[in-house]
Design a protein around this motif. Structure first.
Motif, PDB file in Angstrom:
ATOM      1  N   ALA A   1      29.835  74.208 -24.486  1.00 14.93           N
ATOM      2  CA  ALA A   1      31.188  73.997 -23.801  1.00 14.93           C
ATOM      3  C   ALA A   1      31.602  75.324 -23.564  1.00 14.93           C
ATOM      4  O   ALA A   1      32.336  75.363 -22.661  1.00 14.93           O
ATOM      5  N   TRP A   2      31.731  76.281 -24.623  1.00 10.72           N
ATOM      6  CA  TRP A   2      32.340  77.469 -24.548  1.00 10.72           C
ATOM      7  C   TRP A   2      31.918  78.262 -23.379  1.00 10.72           C
ATOM      8  O   TRP A   2      32.339  78.887 -22.558  1.00 10.72           O
ATOM      9  N   THR A   3      30.334  78.342 -23.152  1.00 11.01           N
ATOM     10  CA  THR A   3      29.799  79.016 -22.127  1.00 11.01           C
ATOM     11  C   THR A   3      30.002  78.448 -20.724  1.00 11.01           C
ATOM     12  O   THR A   3      30.319  79.165 -19.775  1.00 11.01           O
ATOM     13  N   ILE A   4      30.180  77.015 -20.504  1.00 13.85           N
ATOM     14  CA  ILE A   4      30.366  76.653 -19.324  1.00 13.85           C
ATOM     15  C   ILE A   4      32.118  77.146 -19.030  1.00 13.85           C
ATOM     16  O   ILE A   4      31.965  77.553 -17.715  1.00 13.85           O
ATOM     17  N   GLY A   5      32.878  77.075 -20.011  1.00 19.11           N
ATOM     18  CA  GLY A   5      34.312  77.562 -19.594  1.00 19.11           C
ATOM     19  C   GLY A   5      34.388  79.244 -19.215  1.00 19.11           C
ATOM     20  O   GLY A   5      34.899  79.916 -18.576  1.00 19.11           O
ATOM     21  N   SER A   6      33.037  79.949 -20.007  1.00 19.04           N
ATOM     22  CA  SER A   6      32.879  81.244 -19.658  1.00 19.04           C
ATOM     23  C   SER A   6      32.529  81.723 -18.362  1.00 19.04           C
ATOM     24  O   SER A   6      32.771  82.861 -17.972  1.00 19.04           O
ATOM     25  N   PHE A   7      31.942  80.566 -17.756  1.00 12.71           N
ATOM     26  CA  PHE A   7      31.604  80.955 -16.176  1.00 12.71           C
ATOM     27  C   PHE A   7      32.929  81.339 -15.515  1.00 12.71           C
ATOM     28  O   PHE A   7      32.851  82.192 -14.507  1.00 12.71           O
ATOM     29  N   PHE A   8      33.796  80.819 -15.866  1.00 11.93           N
ATOM     30  CA  PHE A   8      35.341  81.222 -15.241  1.00 11.93           C
ATOM     31  C   PHE A   8      35.765  82.177 -15.851  1.00 11.93           C
ATOM     32  O   PHE A   8      36.497  82.898 -15.110  1.00 11.93           O
ATOM     33  N   ALA A   9      36.141  82.064 -17.093  1.00 13.24           N
ATOM     34  CA  ALA A   9      36.822  83.005 -17.771  1.00 13.24           C
ATOM     35  C   ALA A   9      36.478  84.485 -17.668  1.00 13.24           C
ATOM     36  O   ALA A   9      37.075  85.445 -17.835  1.00 13.24           O
ATOM     37  N   LEU A  10      35.088  84.756 -17.936  1.00 16.64           N
ATOM     38  CA  LEU A  10      34.426  85.791 -17.910  1.00 16.64           C
ATOM     39  C   LEU A  10      33.707  86.488 -16.486  1.00 16.64           C
ATOM     40  O   LEU A  10      33.055  87.024 -16.466  1.00 16.64           O
ATOM     41  N   ARG A  11      34.129  85.846 -15.572  1.00 17.38           N
ATOM     42  CA  ARG A  11      33.545  85.981 -14.171  1.00 17.38           C
ATOM     43  C   ARG A  11      33.818  87.547 -13.788  1.00 17.38           C
ATOM     44  O   ARG A  11      35.118  87.893 -14.154  1.00 17.38           O
ATOM     45  N   GLY A  12      33.040  88.042 -13.103  1.00 25.19           N
ATOM     46  CA  GLY A  12      33.246  89.527 -12.766  1.00 25.19           C
ATOM     47  C   GLY A  12      32.988  90.454 -13.785  1.00 25.19           C
ATOM     48  O   GLY A  12      33.055  91.544 -13.653  1.00 25.19           O
ATOM     49  N   LEU A  13      32.747  90.030 -15.254  1.00 16.35           N
ATOM     50  CA  LEU A  13      32.630  90.975 -16.141  1.00 16.35           C
ATOM     51  C   LEU A  13      31.288  91.504 -16.072  1.00 16.35           C
ATOM     52  O   LEU A  13      30.273  91.038 -15.932  1.00 16.35           O
ATOM     53  N   SER A  14      31.123  93.092 -16.209  1.00 15.94           N
ATOM     54  CA  SER A  14      29.932  93.674 -16.170  1.00 15.94           C
ATOM     55  C   SER A  14      29.727  94.570 -16.986  1.00 15.94           C
ATOM     56  O   SER A  14      30.632  94.998 -17.881  1.00 15.94           O
ATOM     57  N   LEU A  15      28.421  94.643 -17.964  1.00 16.24           N
ATOM     58  CA  LEU A  15      28.355  95.535 -18.956  1.00 16.24           C
ATOM     59  C   LEU A  15      27.827  96.677 -18.439  1.00 16.24           C
ATOM     60  O   LEU A  15      27.591  97.556 -19.461  1.00 16.24           O
ATOM     61  N   ARG A  16      27.873  97.050 -17.132  1.00 20.40           N
ATOM     62  CA  ARG A  16      27.209  98.186 -16.764  1.00 20.40           C
ATOM     63  C   ARG A  16      28.437  99.253 -16.895  1.00 20.40           C
ATOM     64  O   ARG A  16      29.570  98.936 -16.578  1.00 20.40           O
ATOM     65  N   PRO A  17      28.321 100.316 -17.276  1.00 23.49           N
ATOM     66  CA  PRO A  17      29.464 101.322 -17.423  1.00 23.49           C
ATOM     67  C   PRO A  17      29.833 101.610 -16.069  1.00 23.49           C
ATOM     68  O   PRO A  17      28.971 101.742 -15.046  1.00 23.49           O
ATOM     69  N   ARG A  18      31.052 101.849 -15.755  1.00 20.38           N
ATOM     70  CA  ARG A  18      31.645 102.268 -14.421  1.00 20.38           C
ATOM     71  C   ARG A  18      31.619 103.928 -14.524  1.00 20.38           C
ATOM     72  O   ARG A  18      32.335 104.398 -15.560  1.00 20.38           O
ATOM     73  N   ILE A  19      31.165 104.544 -13.294  1.00 17.98           N
ATOM     74  CA  ILE A  19      30.964 105.859 -13.431  1.00 17.98           C
ATOM     75  C   ILE A  19      31.738 106.427 -12.299  1.00 17.98           C
ATOM     76  O   ILE A  19      31.280 105.956 -11.074  1.00 17.98           O
ATOM     77  N   ASN A  20      32.749 107.308 -12.311  1.00 19.78           N
ATOM     78  CA  ASN A  20      33.243 107.567 -11.392  1.00 19.78           C
ATOM     79  C   ASN A  20      33.166 109.202 -11.114  1.00 19.78           C
ATOM     80  O   ASN A  20      33.291 109.776 -12.160  1.00 19.78           O
ATOM     81  N   ILE A  21      32.721 109.599 -10.045  1.00 18.91           N
ATOM     82  CA  ILE A  21      32.298 110.840  -9.650  1.00 18.91           C
ATOM     83  C   ILE A  21      33.730 111.502  -8.826  1.00 18.91           C
ATOM     84  O   ILE A  21      33.696 110.822  -7.456  1.00 18.91           O
ATOM     85  N   HIS A  22      34.085 112.551  -9.107  1.00 16.67           N
ATOM     86  CA  HIS A  22      35.290 113.083  -8.398  1.00 16.67           C
ATOM     87  C   HIS A  22      34.817 114.417  -8.013  1.00 16.67           C
ATOM     88  O   HIS A  22      34.367 115.292  -8.633  1.00 16.67           O
ATOM     89  N   THR A  23      34.921 114.682  -6.611  1.00 18.00           N
ATOM     90  CA  THR A  23      34.520 116.005  -6.120  1.00 18.00           C
ATOM     91  C   THR A  23      35.835 116.562  -5.572  1.00 18.00           C
ATOM     92  O   THR A  23      36.699 115.899  -4.891  1.00 18.00           O
ATOM     93  N   HIS A  24      35.994 117.778  -6.070  1.00 16.97           N
ATOM     94  CA  HIS A  24      37.090 118.446  -5.717  1.00 16.97           C
ATOM     95  C   HIS A  24      36.642 119.511  -4.546  1.00 16.97           C
ATOM     96  O   HIS A  24      36.207 120.485  -5.032  1.00 16.97           O
TER      97      HIS A  24
END
Length: 198
Positions: free
Chosen positions: A170-193
């Motif tokens: 029941a909790w995992t079915i609710g988690s389809f909605f509650a945790l949607r878009g959650l990613s375990l991949r780290p977000r890497i931002n590369i800034h070039t100046h």
């Protein structure tokens, strides 16, 4: 013809000079490719096709209203929904029993604690789904873990694994909605100046 001497020295290689940062010239920027012309549906689709799509859509709407919805209501009334109420009772009754046993001596009644448990679950699910806020998702995760623990602790010993498994489902079915878009991949931002040359 004489063959070149293989022992002749290589031409002198000039030493590498380091260029000061203030003397560096940034590479020239490439011009951006031309942007495509925006699509204008009304201009690009022939008027006859728009009329045909409108007529087909209107006929489909009439068919759904005339036959589809009554068939769906008839199917709903002939279904046995006992499985859903039994699943809900398998999860909710042990939680209520756990809260009844552990609110003795508190100013909070077991019924109030049960209503709070339901409210926190529903609100954290909705907020997690709509906003994706970290706090709401953490609350949803903690609510699920506590619910599974309460079900495991208060369910009858013979049915404890099944009751806990149904609580996890029941909790995992609710988690389809509650945790949607959650990613375990780290977000890497590369800034070039790119600094202009001085």
């Amino acid at each position: 013809m004489s063959e070149p001497d293989k022992h002749e020295p290589d031409p002198a290689i000039p030493p590498l000079d380091t260029i000061d940062d203030s003397q560096r010239i940034p590479p020239p920027r490439r011009p951006a490719p031309p942007r495509p012309r925006p699509i204008k549906a009304a201009d690009d689709v022939p008027p006859g096709a728009i009329v045909a799509f409108g007529i087909v859509g209107l006929v489909a709407l009439v068919l759904v209203l005339k036959w589809g919805i009554p068939k769906g209501i008839d199917w709903y009334h002939h279904q046995d929904w006992a499985w859903f109420t039994q699943w809900t009772a398998t999860v909710a009754d042990p939680v209520h029993d756990y809260l009844s046993a552990h609110t003795v001596g508190l100013p909070l009644t077991a019924t109030s604690a049960f209503v709070i448990w339901q409210g926190v679950g529903i609100v954290s699910l909705v907020l997690s789904w709509l906003t994706g806020a970290v706090g709401a998702r953490l609350t949803w995760t903690a609510h699920g873990a506590c619910s599974v623990f309460m079900v495991w602790d208060a369910a009858p010993a013979a049915g404890r694994p099944v009751a806990a498994a149904l609580a996890v489902l029941a909790w995992t079915i609710g988690s389809f909605f509650a945790l949607r878009g959650l990613s375990l991949r780290p977000r890497i931002n590369i800034h070039t100046h790119n600094h202009p040359a001085r």
